[in-house]
Design an enzyme around this catalytic site. Structure first.
Site, PDB file in Angstrom:
ATOM      1  N   GLU A 123      -1.783  -1.944   2.408  1.00 11.40           N
ATOM      2  CA  GLU A 123      -1.413  -0.977   3.397  1.00 11.40           C
ATOM      3  C   GLU A 123       0.122  -0.829   3.385  1.00 11.40           C
ATOM      4  O   GLU A 123       0.594   0.159   3.766  1.00 11.40           O
ATOM      5  CB  GLU A 123      -1.587  -2.149   4.802  1.00 11.40           C
ATOM      6  N   ASP A 146       1.374   3.203   3.082  1.00 11.28           N
ATOM      7  CA  ASP A 146       2.542   3.477   4.302  1.00 11.28           C
ATOM      8  C   ASP A 146       3.574   4.023   3.547  1.00 11.28           C
ATOM      9  O   ASP A 146       4.055   5.088   4.027  1.00 11.28           O
ATOM     10  CB  ASP A 146       3.203   2.322   5.243  1.00 11.28           C
ATOM     11  N   ASP A 184      -4.543   1.015   9.854  1.00  8.23           N
ATOM     12  CA  ASP A 184      -4.010   0.028   8.757  1.00  8.23           C
ATOM     13  C   ASP A 184      -4.921   0.222   7.655  1.00  8.23           C
ATOM     14  O   ASP A 184      -4.676   0.215   6.472  1.00  8.23           O
ATOM     15  CB  ASP A 184      -4.130  -1.385   9.144  1.00  8.23           C
ATOM     16  N   GLU A 207      -4.140   3.473   5.555  1.00  8.58           N
ATOM     17  CA  GLU A 207      -2.908   3.314   4.842  1.00  8.58           C
ATOM     18  C   GLU A 207      -3.248   2.277   3.514  1.00  8.58           C
ATOM     19  O   GLU A 207      -2.835   2.707   2.384  1.00  8.58           O
ATOM     20  CB  GLU A 207      -1.857   2.526   5.591  1.00  8.58           C
TER      21      GLU A 207
END
EC number: 3.1.26.3
Length: 232
Positions: A43, A47, A116, A119
Protein backbone atom coordinates in the site's frame (compact mmCIF):
# COMPACT_ATOMS: atom_id res chain seq x y z
CA UNK A 1 -10.56 -20.12 -13.90
CA UNK A 2 -9.66 -19.41 -10.28
CA UNK A 3 -11.26 -16.53 -8.35
CA UNK A 4 -7.97 -14.65 -8.52
CA UNK A 5 -7.84 -15.11 -12.30
CA UNK A 6 -11.23 -13.43 -12.51
CA UNK A 7 -9.96 -10.50 -10.44
CA UNK A 8 -6.86 -10.11 -12.62
CA UNK A 9 -9.07 -10.15 -15.69
CA UNK A 10 -11.10 -7.30 -14.21
CA UNK A 11 -7.94 -5.38 -13.33
CA UNK A 12 -6.35 -6.00 -16.71
CA UNK A 13 -2.89 -6.75 -15.29
CA UNK A 14 -0.69 -9.74 -14.47
CA UNK A 15 0.37 -10.18 -10.83
CA UNK A 16 2.08 -13.30 -9.54
CA UNK A 17 -0.02 -15.37 -7.13
CA UNK A 18 2.05 -14.75 -4.01
CA UNK A 19 2.21 -10.97 -4.49
CA UNK A 20 -1.48 -10.80 -5.32
CA UNK A 21 -2.43 -12.67 -2.16
CA UNK A 22 -0.24 -10.33 -0.14
CA UNK A 23 -1.88 -7.28 -1.75
CA UNK A 24 -5.28 -8.62 -0.68
CA UNK A 25 -4.30 -9.44 2.92
CA UNK A 26 -5.76 -6.94 5.36
CA UNK A 27 -4.10 -6.57 8.76
CA UNK A 28 -7.20 -7.95 10.51
CA UNK A 29 -6.75 -11.26 8.68
CA UNK A 30 -3.01 -11.28 9.36
CA UNK A 31 -3.60 -10.71 13.08
CA UNK A 32 -6.02 -13.63 13.30
CA UNK A 33 -3.64 -15.91 11.41
CA UNK A 34 -0.46 -15.72 13.41
CA UNK A 35 0.84 -12.33 12.36
CA UNK A 36 1.50 -13.15 8.69
CA UNK A 37 2.60 -10.28 6.41
CA UNK A 38 -0.03 -7.69 5.48
CA UNK A 39 -0.58 -5.52 2.40
CA UNK A 40 0.55 -2.35 4.19
CA UNK A 41 4.03 -2.22 2.63
CA UNK A 42 2.55 -2.68 -0.85
CA UNK A 43 0.00 0.00 0.00
CA UNK A 44 2.84 2.38 0.89
CA UNK A 45 4.55 1.65 -2.42
CA UNK A 46 1.36 1.89 -4.44
CA UNK A 47 0.47 5.24 -2.90
CA UNK A 48 3.70 6.75 -4.22
CA UNK A 49 3.23 5.26 -7.69
CA UNK A 50 -0.37 6.46 -7.77
CA UNK A 51 0.61 10.01 -6.86
CA UNK A 52 3.41 10.16 -9.41
CA UNK A 53 1.34 8.64 -12.22
CA UNK A 54 -1.61 10.97 -11.70
CA UNK A 55 0.67 14.01 -11.41
CA UNK A 56 2.47 13.05 -14.61
CA UNK A 57 -0.80 12.53 -16.50
CA UNK A 58 -2.32 15.82 -15.34
CA UNK A 59 0.86 17.78 -16.08
CA UNK A 60 1.15 16.44 -19.63
CA UNK A 61 -2.52 16.56 -20.62
CA UNK A 62 -3.48 19.89 -19.05
CA UNK A 63 -0.73 22.41 -19.85
CA UNK A 64 -3.05 25.34 -19.21
CA UNK A 65 -4.00 24.47 -15.65
CA UNK A 66 -2.45 26.28 -12.71
CA UNK A 67 -0.57 24.48 -9.94
CA UNK A 68 -3.54 24.92 -7.63
CA UNK A 69 -6.00 23.42 -10.10
CA UNK A 70 -3.65 20.51 -10.85
CA UNK A 71 -3.34 19.82 -7.13
CA UNK A 72 -7.12 19.95 -6.69
CA UNK A 73 -7.71 17.45 -9.49
CA UNK A 74 -5.00 15.14 -8.22
CA UNK A 75 -6.46 15.22 -4.71
CA UNK A 76 -9.89 14.33 -6.07
CA UNK A 77 -8.84 11.22 -8.01
CA UNK A 78 -6.43 9.83 -5.40
CA UNK A 79 -8.88 10.37 -2.54
CA UNK A 80 -10.24 7.51 -0.46
CA UNK A 81 -13.67 8.12 -1.94
CA UNK A 82 -12.42 7.92 -5.54
CA UNK A 83 -10.28 4.83 -4.98
CA UNK A 84 -13.10 3.09 -3.13
CA UNK A 85 -15.46 3.81 -6.02
CA UNK A 86 -12.98 2.13 -8.39
CA UNK A 87 -12.72 -0.88 -6.08
CA UNK A 88 -16.51 -1.21 -5.89
CA UNK A 89 -16.83 -0.99 -9.66
CA UNK A 90 -14.31 -3.82 -10.04
CA UNK A 91 -15.75 -5.89 -7.21
CA UNK A 92 -12.43 -5.95 -5.33
CA UNK A 93 -14.09 -6.18 -1.91
CA UNK A 94 -15.11 -9.80 -2.32
CA UNK A 95 -11.48 -10.84 -2.80
CA UNK A 96 -9.96 -9.13 0.26
CA UNK A 97 -8.78 -11.41 3.08
CA UNK A 98 -10.41 -10.01 6.22
CA UNK A 99 -10.52 -11.06 9.85
CA UNK A 100 -13.85 -12.20 11.26
CA UNK A 101 -14.38 -8.92 13.06
CA UNK A 102 -14.08 -6.93 9.85
CA UNK A 103 -16.21 -9.40 7.94
CA UNK A 104 -19.19 -9.07 10.26
CA UNK A 105 -18.95 -5.26 10.27
CA UNK A 106 -19.02 -4.98 6.47
CA UNK A 107 -15.28 -4.55 5.95
CA UNK A 108 -15.47 -5.56 2.30
CA UNK A 109 -17.45 -2.39 1.60
CA UNK A 110 -15.57 0.04 3.86
CA UNK A 111 -14.11 2.88 1.81
CA UNK A 112 -10.84 2.97 3.75
CA UNK A 113 -10.17 -0.75 3.30
CA UNK A 114 -11.10 -0.68 -0.38
CA UNK A 115 -8.91 2.36 -1.08
CA UNK A 116 -5.93 0.88 0.77
CA UNK A 117 -6.32 -2.38 -1.16
CA UNK A 118 -6.35 -0.54 -4.49
CA UNK A 119 -3.07 1.13 -3.55
CA UNK A 120 -1.65 -2.27 -2.58
CA UNK A 121 -2.71 -3.69 -5.96
CA UNK A 122 -0.90 -0.83 -7.71
CA UNK A 123 2.21 -1.66 -5.69
CA UNK A 124 1.81 -5.33 -6.54
CA UNK A 125 1.54 -4.51 -10.24
CA UNK A 126 4.87 -2.69 -10.03
CA UNK A 127 6.55 -5.53 -8.12
CA UNK A 128 5.33 -8.16 -10.59
CA UNK A 129 6.09 -6.09 -13.70
CA UNK A 130 7.74 -2.67 -13.92
CA UNK A 131 7.04 1.02 -13.37
CA UNK A 132 5.62 1.62 -16.85
CA UNK A 133 3.12 -1.23 -16.44
CA UNK A 134 2.08 0.13 -13.06
CA UNK A 135 1.74 3.64 -14.51
CA UNK A 136 -0.48 2.38 -17.34
CA UNK A 137 -2.55 0.48 -14.78
CA UNK A 138 -3.08 3.67 -12.76
CA UNK A 139 -4.06 5.62 -15.88
CA UNK A 140 -6.61 2.96 -16.83
CA UNK A 141 -8.15 3.25 -13.37
CA UNK A 142 -8.31 7.01 -13.00
CA UNK A 143 -8.85 8.23 -16.58
CA UNK A 144 -12.66 7.79 -16.33
CA UNK A 145 -12.65 9.75 -13.06
CA UNK A 146 -10.84 12.69 -14.64
CA UNK A 147 -13.76 13.07 -17.03
CA UNK A 148 -16.30 13.04 -14.19
CA UNK A 149 -17.01 16.52 -12.85
CA UNK A 150 -18.66 15.10 -9.74
CA UNK A 151 -15.54 13.13 -8.87
CA UNK A 152 -13.30 16.12 -9.50
CA UNK A 153 -15.31 17.95 -6.91
CA UNK A 154 -14.75 15.21 -4.34
CA UNK A 155 -11.94 17.14 -2.70
CA UNK A 156 -14.14 20.19 -2.29
CA UNK A 157 -15.82 21.02 1.00
CA UNK A 158 -19.28 21.46 -0.46
CA UNK A 159 -20.90 22.03 2.93
CA UNK A 160 -18.78 25.12 3.47
CA UNK A 161 -19.49 26.39 -0.05
CA UNK A 162 -23.23 25.95 0.42
CA UNK A 163 -23.15 27.62 3.84
CA UNK A 164 -21.38 30.66 2.39
CA UNK A 165 -23.70 30.80 -0.62
CA UNK A 166 -26.84 30.57 1.52
CA UNK A 167 -25.58 33.33 3.78
CA UNK A 168 -24.66 35.62 0.89
CA UNK A 169 -28.07 35.18 -0.75
CA UNK A 170 -29.96 35.19 2.56
CA UNK A 171 -31.73 31.97 1.65
CA UNK A 172 -32.42 30.94 5.23
CA UNK A 173 -31.23 28.41 7.76
CA UNK A 174 -29.40 25.26 6.61
CA UNK A 175 -30.49 21.85 7.88
CA UNK A 176 -29.43 18.32 6.91
CA UNK A 177 -32.14 15.68 7.38
CA UNK A 178 -30.35 12.34 7.64
CA UNK A 179 -31.82 8.84 7.82
CA UNK A 180 -30.01 5.51 7.98
CA UNK A 181 -31.14 2.18 6.58
CA UNK A 182 -29.83 -1.37 6.74
CA UNK A 183 -28.01 -3.39 9.41
CA UNK A 184 -25.34 -1.73 11.54
CA UNK A 185 -22.49 -3.40 9.67
CA UNK A 186 -23.74 -2.25 6.24
CA UNK A 187 -25.68 0.91 7.01
CA UNK A 188 -26.40 3.39 4.22
CA UNK A 189 -27.28 6.99 5.03
CA UNK A 190 -29.40 9.38 2.97
CA UNK A 191 -29.13 13.12 3.61
CA UNK A 192 -31.41 15.85 2.29
CA UNK A 193 -30.19 19.43 2.41
CA UNK A 194 -32.88 21.95 3.28
CA UNK A 195 -32.31 25.70 3.12
CA UNK A 196 -35.07 27.84 4.53
CA UNK A 197 -37.19 24.68 4.67
CA UNK A 198 -36.80 23.98 0.94
CA UNK A 199 -34.96 20.80 -0.18
CA UNK A 200 -32.17 21.43 -2.69
CA UNK A 201 -30.11 18.25 -2.80
CA UNK A 202 -30.02 14.63 -1.67
CA UNK A 203 -27.01 12.38 -1.24
CA UNK A 204 -26.13 8.91 0.04
CA UNK A 205 -23.06 7.43 1.70
CA UNK A 206 -21.69 4.90 4.16
CA UNK A 207 -21.48 7.62 6.81
CA UNK A 208 -23.58 10.63 7.75
CA UNK A 209 -20.71 12.94 6.82
CA UNK A 210 -20.34 11.42 3.36
CA UNK A 211 -24.08 11.63 2.72
CA UNK A 212 -24.20 15.27 3.82
CA UNK A 213 -21.28 16.20 1.59
CA UNK A 214 -22.93 14.51 -1.36
CA UNK A 215 -26.22 16.30 -0.73
CA UNK A 216 -24.37 19.63 -0.53
CA UNK A 217 -22.56 18.86 -3.80
CA UNK A 218 -25.87 18.12 -5.51
CA UNK A 219 -27.39 21.29 -4.08
CA UNK A 220 -24.47 23.26 -5.53
CA UNK A 221 -25.49 22.07 -8.99
CA UNK A 222 -28.84 23.76 -8.40
CA UNK A 223 -27.68 26.88 -6.57
CA UNK A 224 -24.06 27.44 -7.65
CA UNK A 225 -22.82 30.21 -9.94
CA UNK A 226 -23.04 28.00 -13.02
CA UNK A 227 -26.77 27.50 -12.46
CA UNK A 228 -27.23 31.26 -12.17
CA UNK A 229 -25.39 31.75 -15.46
CA UNK A 230 -27.58 29.15 -17.17
CA UNK A 231 -30.72 30.98 -16.09
CA UNK A 232 -29.41 34.42 -17.08
Amino acid sequence: MSPHDELLKRLGVVIDAETLRLALTHRSFAYENGGIPTNERLEFLGDSILGFSVTDLLFREHPGLSEGELAKRRAAVVSTRALASIARRLGVGEYIYLGQGEKVTGGKNKSSILADTMEALIGATYISNDLETARRFVVSLIAPLLADAAVLGAGTDWKTHIQELAANRQLGQIHYAVVGEGPDHARVYTATLLIGGTPYGTGTGNSKKEAEQQSAANAWKVLGPQSQDARA
